[in-house]
Write an enzyme that holds these catalytic residues in place. Structure first.
Site, mmCIF file in Angstrom:
data_model
loop_
_atom_site.group_PDB
_atom_site.id
_atom_site.type_symbol
_atom_site.label_atom_id
_atom_site.label_comp_id
_atom_site.label_asym_id
_atom_site.label_seq_id
_atom_site.Cartn_x
_atom_site.Cartn_y
_atom_site.Cartn_z
ATOM 1 N N LYS A 178 -2.917 -0.201 -8.077
ATOM 2 C CA LYS A 178 -1.827 -0.886 -8.786
ATOM 3 C C LYS A 178 -2.399 -1.833 -9.829
ATOM 4 O O LYS A 178 -1.936 -1.875 -10.972
ATOM 5 C CB LYS A 178 -0.965 -1.688 -7.803
ATOM 6 C CG LYS A 178 0.009 -0.837 -7.018
ATOM 7 C CD LYS A 178 0.645 -1.633 -5.879
ATOM 8 C CE LYS A 178 1.442 -0.715 -4.974
ATOM 9 N NZ LYS A 178 1.772 -1.279 -3.676
ATOM 10 N N GLN A 233 2.703 -6.261 -0.396
ATOM 11 C CA GLN A 233 2.345 -4.961 0.180
ATOM 12 C C GLN A 233 2.733 -4.908 1.653
ATOM 13 O O GLN A 233 2.433 -5.824 2.427
ATOM 14 C CB GLN A 233 0.832 -4.727 0.007
ATOM 15 C CG GLN A 233 0.331 -3.378 0.465
ATOM 16 C CD GLN A 233 0.848 -2.211 -0.374
ATOM 17 O OE1 GLN A 233 1.086 -2.336 -1.574
ATOM 18 N NE2 GLN A 233 1.044 -1.070 0.263
ATOM 19 N N ASP A 251 9.975 -4.171 -6.120
ATOM 20 C CA ASP A 251 10.059 -3.181 -5.048
ATOM 21 C C ASP A 251 11.521 -2.798 -4.754
ATOM 22 O O ASP A 251 11.779 -1.786 -4.097
ATOM 23 C CB ASP A 251 9.484 -3.775 -3.753
ATOM 24 C CG ASP A 251 8.123 -3.203 -3.412
ATOM 25 O OD1 ASP A 251 7.850 -2.053 -3.785
ATOM 26 O OD2 ASP A 251 7.349 -3.910 -2.735
HETATM 27 N N1 GUN Z 1 3.763 0.149 1.508
HETATM 28 C C1 GUN Z 1 3.977 1.481 1.413
HETATM 29 N N2 GUN Z 1 4.798 1.742 0.375
HETATM 30 C C2 GUN Z 1 5.127 0.561 -0.163
HETATM 31 C C3 GUN Z 1 5.945 0.189 -1.275
HETATM 32 O O1 GUN Z 1 6.569 1.014 -1.964
HETATM 33 N N3 GUN Z 1 6.011 -1.138 -1.521
HETATM 34 C C4 GUN Z 1 5.359 -2.058 -0.775
HETATM 35 N N4 GUN Z 1 5.511 -3.343 -1.085
HETATM 36 N N5 GUN Z 1 4.594 -1.756 0.251
HETATM 37 C C5 GUN Z 1 4.482 -0.444 0.548
#
Ligand code: GUN
Length: 299
Positions: free
Chosen positions: A54, A98, A121
């Site tokens: 990311k 996350q 998100d």
């Molecule tokens: N962990 C797995 N997928 C995601 C996601 O799309 N967003 C976040 N914040 N954590 C994750």
């Protein structure tokens, strides 16, 4: 029939390119650089890989990336205080915490602490409600990526029968809301659904997000259906010390014989998630500054 393979990797690169172009324009015209803060608590190896990826792609798109790595035993109050400071920081337009979080931290409390306007998100309850009522929301990245692929493949989705397999808050439920908003007739199937193959067989659009390797078989599909496979499952290694093959929730070989179009794993939905995170960060920045929203990059 042999299905068209939907190239999510190429589509994601195209989305990232469009985001980068708009970021460059925004910097030139308004002196604004979008900023994305990613918070990782603990050292889960898969999460570390995602967070690194990311950060790299955020910078490649011309945005500022702020990474906050906290130790696994970080008290909940400390994490909430960090989120408060990111909420107040004008250089931060998007905040992503996350998941999963360590067991001692209340995930709902943490997601509720993120400013909904910076919730790239789309997990804050305000955004969930806005999406469900058809209002302007921040939309979760993976379902947004699936929607973009579907619109690109099929054009207008209106009137299509869509079956979403899986009812998670991250994928299944928001995916169903997005398809409903595009006027599909939506069925959400899950582990208790009776006659899942029969249910799937009625669908023009199948989105599989259950986390069960190769569960959806070719003979479950309506000929010509469009199949979006969200699953990423690693099979046990065939030989000792091997890594094991990555597969989706769809049995690709048999499904590709019946479907009209299908996403592969890897290289389908996966790359779209981060591309949509960048798109959401751009969207949040536009909204925060009263600028026109990027076309084709929102739901
Ligand atoms: N962990 C797995 N997928 C995601 C996601 O799309 N967003 C976040 N914040 N954590 C994750």
């Amino acid at each position: 029939m042999t299905a068209k393979i939907i190239d999510g990797k190429a589509f994601a690169a195209n989305v990232r390119g469009r985001v980068a172009e708009q970021v460059a324009g925004m910097k030139a015209a308004h002196g604004i650089t979008p900023g994305l803060a990613v918070v990782l608590v603990g050292e889960d190896p898969a999460s570390q890989v995602y967070v690194r990826s990311k950060g790299k792609q955020t910078v490649e798109a011309g945005m500022n990336s702020f990474e906050h790595k906290l130790s696994v035993d970080t008290p909940e109050a400390e994490l909430l205080a960090l989120i408060d400071s990111l909420n107040a920081d004008p250089a931060v337009n998007g905040i992503l915490v996350q998941l999963p979080l360590p067991g001692h931290i209340d995930e709902e409390k943490v997601l509720a602490a993120v400013d909904p306007a910076k919730d790239v998100d789309g997990f804050h309850i305000s955004n969930v409600g806005l999406l469900a009522t058809g209002q302007k929301a921040m939309v979760p990245c993976t379902p947004l990526g699936c929607l973009m692929l579907l619109r690109d493949e099929l054009g207008d989705l209106s009137g299509k029968n869509a079956v979403v397999i899986g009812r998670s808050n991250i994928v299944g439920k928001p995916m169903a809301q997005l398809l409903l908003r595009d006027s599909c007739t939506v069925t959400v199937a899950h582990s208790r659904t009776q006659d899942l193959p029969g249910t799937v067989r009625r669908a023009d659009i199948v989105v599989a997000a259950v986390g069960r390797p190769e569960m959806v078989k070719g003979d479950w599909l309506k000929p010509g259906a469009t199949v979006i496979d969200v699953g990423i499952n690693r099979l046990p290694p065939v030989e000792e010390g091997g890594k094991g093959r990555l597969v989706g929730d769809v049995d690709f070989a048999s499904a590709a014989e019946v479907a009209g179009a299908i996403t592969p794993v890897p290289g389908g939905v996966g790359p779209m998630t981060i591309a949509c995170l960048l798109a959401n960060t751009l969207t949040a920045t536009c909204r925060a500054n009263g600028l026109a929203e990027p076309e084709g990059l929102t739901a």
